[in-house]
Design a protein around this motif. Sequence first.
Motif, mmCIF file in Angstrom:
data_model
loop_
_atom_site.group_PDB
_atom_site.id
_atom_site.type_symbol
_atom_site.label_atom_id
_atom_site.label_comp_id
_atom_site.label_asym_id
_atom_site.label_seq_id
_atom_site.Cartn_x
_atom_site.Cartn_y
_atom_site.Cartn_z
ATOM 1 N N LYS A 29 0.823 -1.207 0.000
ATOM 2 C CA LYS A 29 0.000 0.000 0.000
ATOM 3 C C LYS A 29 0.855 1.255 0.000
ATOM 4 O O LYS A 29 1.979 1.240 0.491
ATOM 5 N N CYS A 30 0.253 2.282 -0.497
ATOM 6 C CA CYS A 30 0.883 3.596 -0.418
ATOM 7 C C CYS A 30 1.065 3.940 1.063
ATOM 8 O O CYS A 30 0.134 3.819 1.851
ATOM 9 N N GLU A 31 2.248 4.363 1.440
ATOM 10 C CA GLU A 31 2.511 4.622 2.853
ATOM 11 C C GLU A 31 1.929 5.950 3.313
ATOM 12 O O GLU A 31 2.013 6.301 4.478
ATOM 13 N N SER A 32 1.358 6.675 2.391
ATOM 14 C CA SER A 32 0.748 7.931 2.798
ATOM 15 C C SER A 32 -0.775 7.819 2.818
ATOM 16 O O SER A 32 -1.400 8.024 3.845
ATOM 17 N N CYS A 33 -1.404 7.461 1.699
ATOM 18 C CA CYS A 33 -2.872 7.429 1.655
ATOM 19 C C CYS A 33 -3.417 6.022 1.789
ATOM 20 O O CYS A 33 -4.622 5.843 1.855
ATOM 21 N N LYS A 34 -2.553 5.014 1.871
ATOM 22 C CA LYS A 34 -2.940 3.617 2.076
ATOM 23 C C LYS A 34 -3.747 3.019 0.922
ATOM 24 O O LYS A 34 -4.439 2.025 1.106
ATOM 25 N N CYS A 35 -3.673 3.619 -0.221
ATOM 26 C CA CYS A 35 -4.349 3.006 -1.364
ATOM 27 C C CYS A 35 -3.486 1.832 -1.830
ATOM 28 O O CYS A 35 -2.295 1.759 -1.543
ATOM 29 N N ASN A 36 -4.113 0.897 -2.520
ATOM 30 C CA ASN A 36 -3.368 -0.256 -3.010
ATOM 31 C C ASN A 36 -2.465 0.161 -4.156
ATOM 32 O O ASN A 36 -2.893 0.845 -5.074
ATOM 33 N N LEU A 48 5.124 5.155 -2.386
ATOM 34 C CA LEU A 48 4.012 6.090 -2.538
ATOM 35 C C LEU A 48 3.309 5.882 -3.870
ATOM 36 O O LEU A 48 3.927 5.480 -4.856
ATOM 37 N N CYS A 49 1.999 6.155 -3.875
ATOM 38 C CA CYS A 49 1.273 6.155 -5.144
ATOM 39 C C CYS A 49 1.647 7.436 -5.905
ATOM 40 O O CYS A 49 2.275 8.331 -5.342
ATOM 41 N N SER A 50 1.226 7.509 -7.146
ATOM 42 C CA SER A 50 1.687 8.637 -7.951
ATOM 43 C C SER A 50 1.159 9.967 -7.398
ATOM 44 O O SER A 50 1.860 10.967 -7.417
ATOM 45 N N ASN A 51 -0.080 9.950 -6.842
ATOM 46 C CA ASN A 51 -0.609 11.196 -6.284
ATOM 47 C C ASN A 51 0.191 11.672 -5.091
ATOM 48 O O ASN A 51 0.542 12.852 -5.005
ATOM 49 N N CYS A 52 0.470 10.724 -4.176
ATOM 50 C CA CYS A 52 1.195 11.113 -2.965
ATOM 51 C C CYS A 52 2.639 11.472 -3.293
ATOM 52 O O CYS A 52 3.215 12.354 -2.667
ATOM 53 N N PHE A 53 3.183 10.797 -4.284
ATOM 54 C CA PHE A 53 4.530 11.131 -4.694
ATOM 55 C C PHE A 53 4.560 12.551 -5.258
ATOM 56 O O PHE A 53 5.445 13.342 -4.938
HETATM 57 ZN ZN LIG Z 1 -0.996 7.583 -1.845
#
Ligand SMILES: [Zn+2]
Length: 150
Positions: A29-36, A48-53
Amino acid sequence: MYSCYECNEVINGQFTTANGRSFHPQCFKCESCKCNLTNFFTHNGRFLCSNCFSEAALPRCSNCNKVTKIGENYMTVNGKVLHRECFRCEGPCQSPINGRFFSIRSKNVCQNCYSKYGDDFEKFLKKEEPVEPKKEAEIKPMINRVPIYF
Ligand SMILES: [Zn+2]
Ligand SMILES: [Zn+2]
Ligand SMILES: [Zn+2]
Ligand SMILES: [Zn+2]
């Protein structure tokens, strides 16, 4: 046998590896928003996912103050980061600049405005003036007034 870096359970079947660590696909999971995570980015050792990155690592547009997302069209002008559509003429037309522009007193002016107004473009900027109610013109009779001639 692998164990999942996130939940420490043994992984049977599919797993995801990232930077030498193994995860259940649902534990990655993304370590910021916890999305898969399917596509991931690493920033300071975090996945991180691309948004959080984008939020964490990418520069912000100096016009709208939103982050410039991956794949988004942005540019750097005089050291400022701007979305393509946020790069607007600071002269009277205020429209997005495509093509040539001039930097005058650290303001960017499109070619059109510059050729119309030159260095004095600021005098032609629309100011938001309060709308004053129109007064009725006072009409005074001209009787008894003597014209003055020099
Ligand atoms: Zn994220
Ligand atoms: Zn797991
Ligand atoms: Zn912007
Ligand atoms: Zn312009």
